[in-house]
Design a protein around this motif. Sequence first.
Motif, PDB file in Angstrom:
ATOM      1  N   ARG A   1       0.844  -1.206   0.000  1.00  0.00           N
ATOM      2  CA  ARG A   1       0.000   0.000   0.000  1.00  0.00           C
ATOM      3  C   ARG A   1       0.871   1.244   0.000  1.00  0.00           C
ATOM      4  O   ARG A   1       0.549   2.243  -0.638  1.00  0.00           O
TER       5      ARG A   1
ATOM      6  N   ARG B   1       0.963  -0.255  -4.727  1.00  0.00           N
ATOM      7  CA  ARG B   1       0.945  -1.406  -5.633  1.00  0.00           C
ATOM      8  C   ARG B   1       0.171  -2.572  -5.038  1.00  0.00           C
ATOM      9  O   ARG B   1       0.535  -3.728  -5.275  1.00  0.00           O
TER      10      ARG B   1
ATOM     11  N   ASP C   1      -2.150  -5.442  -4.759  1.00  0.00           N
ATOM     12  CA  ASP C   1      -2.939  -6.278  -5.671  1.00  0.00           C
ATOM     13  C   ASP C   1      -3.643  -7.310  -4.797  1.00  0.00           C
ATOM     14  O   ASP C   1      -3.020  -8.289  -4.354  1.00  0.00           O
TER      15      ASP C   1
ATOM     16  N   ARG D   1      -5.599  -9.690  -5.283  1.00  0.00           N
ATOM     17  CA  ARG D   1      -5.598 -11.094  -5.714  1.00  0.00           C
ATOM     18  C   ARG D   1      -4.240 -11.751  -5.405  1.00  0.00           C
ATOM     19  O   ARG D   1      -4.173 -12.859  -4.905  1.00  0.00           O
ATOM     20  N   TRP D   2      -3.199 -11.017  -5.690  1.00  0.00           N
ATOM     21  CA  TRP D   2      -1.844 -11.516  -5.413  1.00  0.00           C
ATOM     22  C   TRP D   2      -1.634 -11.694  -3.910  1.00  0.00           C
ATOM     23  O   TRP D   2      -1.060 -12.674  -3.446  1.00  0.00           O
TER      24      TRP D   2
ATOM     25  N   ARG E   1       5.735  -7.181  -4.895  1.00  0.00           N
ATOM     26  CA  ARG E   1       6.369  -7.724  -6.117  1.00  0.00           C
ATOM     27  C   ARG E   1       7.698  -7.024  -6.380  1.00  0.00           C
ATOM     28  O   ARG E   1       7.900  -6.402  -7.446  1.00  0.00           O
TER      29      ARG E   1
END
Lengths: 753, 217
Positions: free
Chosen positions: B108, B112, B114, B116-117, B155
């Motif tokens: 956050r 970035r 995500d 789902r990730w 990531r």
Amino acid sequence: MLTGLSALLSHWARHRVQAALLLIGLALATALWTGVQAINAEARASYDRAASALSQDRLPRLVAGRITLADYVALRRAGWPVSPVIEGEATIGGHPLRLIGIEPLTLPPGAAAAGDPGDFLTGGVILSAEPLDDPRARRADLPLGTALTDIGVAAGLLGPDISYLLLTEDRAPPPGYALIHPSTTDLSQLTESFHLNLAAFGYLAFGVGLFIVHSAIGLAFEQRRAMFRTLRALGLSARALTGLLLAELLVFALVAGAAGVALGWLIAAALLPDVAATLRGLYGAGVGSELTLRPVWWLSGLGIAVLGMLASAGQSLWRLWRLPPLTPAQPRAWARESARAMRGQALAGALLLGGAAGLLAVPGLWPGFGVLAGLLLGGAALLPMLMAWLTRVGQRLSRGPVAQWFWADTRQQLPGLSLALMALLLALAANIGVGTMVGSFRSTFTAWIDQRLAADLYVEAADEADAARLLDWLGPGATALPMIRTTDGGTEVVGMVDHPLFRRAWPLLRALPDPWARLDAGDVFVNEQMALRRGLSPGDRVEQGVVAGIYADYGNPMPQVILSFDRHRALYPLPVLRYALITDIPAAAIRAAFPRLVVEDRAAIRRASVAVFERTFAVTAALNVLTLGVAALAMFASLLTLSALRLPQIAPVWAMGLGRGRLAQLEFLRTLALAALVCGLALPLGLALAWVLLAVVNVEAFGWRLPMLLFPGDWLRLGMLSLLAAGLAAALPVRRLARMAPGALLKVFAHER
Amino acid sequence: MLSLTDVCKGYATSEGRVAVLDGVSLSLAAGETLALTGESGSGKSTLLHLCAGLDAPDSGRIEVAGRPMGRSDAERAALRRGTVGLVFQQFNLIPSLDVAANLAFQARLAGRLDPRWLADLVAALDLDPLMARYPEELSGGQQQRVAIGRTLAVRPALVLADEPTGNLDEASGDRVMALMLRLVAETGTALLMVTHSPRLAAALDRRVHLRGGRLTC
């Protein structure tokens, strides 16, 4: 043992700021407490002097319109046990004094004033507390502003007429004389509430100061936990270790106590002139404006410093006593334990608030102060729980990760900061409470005095002949309304003519129908304080008649009864010397025509009254500011010491990409947010305090009930001031963080191994 | 992905300046895993901190993801927020946030996240039952799983791990290590890991040893 002590003391050599904060905290706490004690001790010593030296004030008096030497001789010959007194204002050796001339031979045993009666007869001595530039003067243990002499000397200075006759036996007055009973209250009773108020502030400031001490000691113990464990492992017994720490604390307490006593002396010396002026203006009590260094005072100052230190360190010492030798060092155990205690503390706070509410039902001044203490302590005890709840709400309402971390991390810090925040809450609530009380009082008082001072001029003649000449001189263009007042049995008795001016100036709080006509017919008015103290309502009866009305009489500590002028004259045949004038003639013209006359205009009296009022609360205001200063210092101490413990919490966030500058901004913002939340919570607590002060303590202490007025502008100013104080307190730790070398933060990770 | 050229770093001590890194050069390709070993005090952590932009070298050049390391604190902080992920020996979770907030925190912060990730990571690391707990309520192994999840959630192109299993028992350490290597391989992330353990070092693609401020193979 010495090795152990040197190991313990080495902590302070490496943490000098912490040592300084501990000493400053305890010294300030002691200073404010001892300062107030010194003021109270000085005032009480003056009251004791007044009570012991002027015991003739405790005898009943015979008064009449005029008493001559011949009248006195006639009464003595008729077997009346009377002793003459000539009393008045005189300037001796450059000092304006209340001169009392007594006749030592007829004064009853036990009522003799200070000094040997022989002195009066042979030397014409004038006794006084002050050094007077007069060959007849001699120093004596008398109330300030009072001089005592033989009646012959007084007659020479004040004129031959006798002011009153002391009646040494309790019997009915002879024809033509009125009997005035002595007051049953003395100065120490009258001023008790004033001193209680000061003492309460002293204890509040002391308590706030102890928050700093507790915080500094708690941290020092926590930081040395590993050292304690090592010393225990190396063979130092728990008893020896505790003994060494006690000795260390005792040295700190004595050093801080000595500094506090010295500082307290300076505070007392600075505040005493205002206190003396207040006591003189409000109660007519003569209190010197010079302090006496009393051994009891400075010893009790050192004693309270030691007690304060032991109270602050008690919990830490107890934990140390119970510490098993191989307990692992836990740098945040102190904060975690405090967090666990939060719930119990909140429960205690709720109980204290409940107790305070229960005490409201108990009449009296001490229960009133109990309610104040319960409110303050209960509010402070509940604060950490409320702050935790508010930060949780803040976290829930925030969206970004930094904002959420900000609130969560703030909650995490609460155990370490709660003492400082509680100190700030106490100081702010006391400020709001006292400020609201003083503001309400000021508004009510000024409106009241504007109404009360309805006449253009107020004059007082030296004798009735002078008064008569004045009335002739004024002519029909001016209205002169006689004013007469005496004190009988501790009650002021006022004679008042029925005139539209007085009807306007004496609005009645509660009254029977057509009260002024009832006054003319023989009923009386009583002041609010008398009605409250004696539980009087309109229609009730007092010694002087049926109560037809109750009026506000702010600033007067005495019960007062108003009779019609004619009834007063009949009961107390005193000379009429004071008049309220409705006239266009300027004061200066009257003064020029009658140099012996005291002439005051409305504005001058108003100015003097308001000045007395402002002085009354000058000391309270000064103590308020000092307490707020101590609270700001408590906050600074906590932030500074916590900043060292914060690194392990900050370093990972920094490692994740939040720069030092941003972290410093957030730390600063956090301090301001905490101060703002405390301000928000201090407001209802302060208003509750104000209500108790106005509706309970003032009523019990002074006997007047005031409307509670709100001053949002003052709250805003106080809020800004506390944010400024919090900002200043946070400035140094935040600056350190912003400028911290990355190496210092990296050490957190390096220490992992 | 990571390139160090002739990097030097020293510290001032009471006995004068001590060189910790003395002309270190190193490169690490995308998706490659490298073990950095060395004795205590050899400068392993210093090297890792320089790669993360937590500290600045005295001389030499460091490039991450093809871009030279910035000189300012703000530039280096930006690098840590997105490109580089750190896993510490002591986990360094944020004690005031629960597991769910800790996991999402860095992603956050970098903007970035995500979901789902993140959900995949939670499932892979078996963190679902722990989401509402606070760090102090977790075991060491659980805390390290959260720390790895937090790092991978963003990531990052490069993960820097400093003795990630140093505080765990062997069985827990092996489990955590296997998980991290699997996730790194799945995401194509480069990994530079400081370790004392030859066994762990052997599980990585390459190994370098730091001695006397210089790298040996």
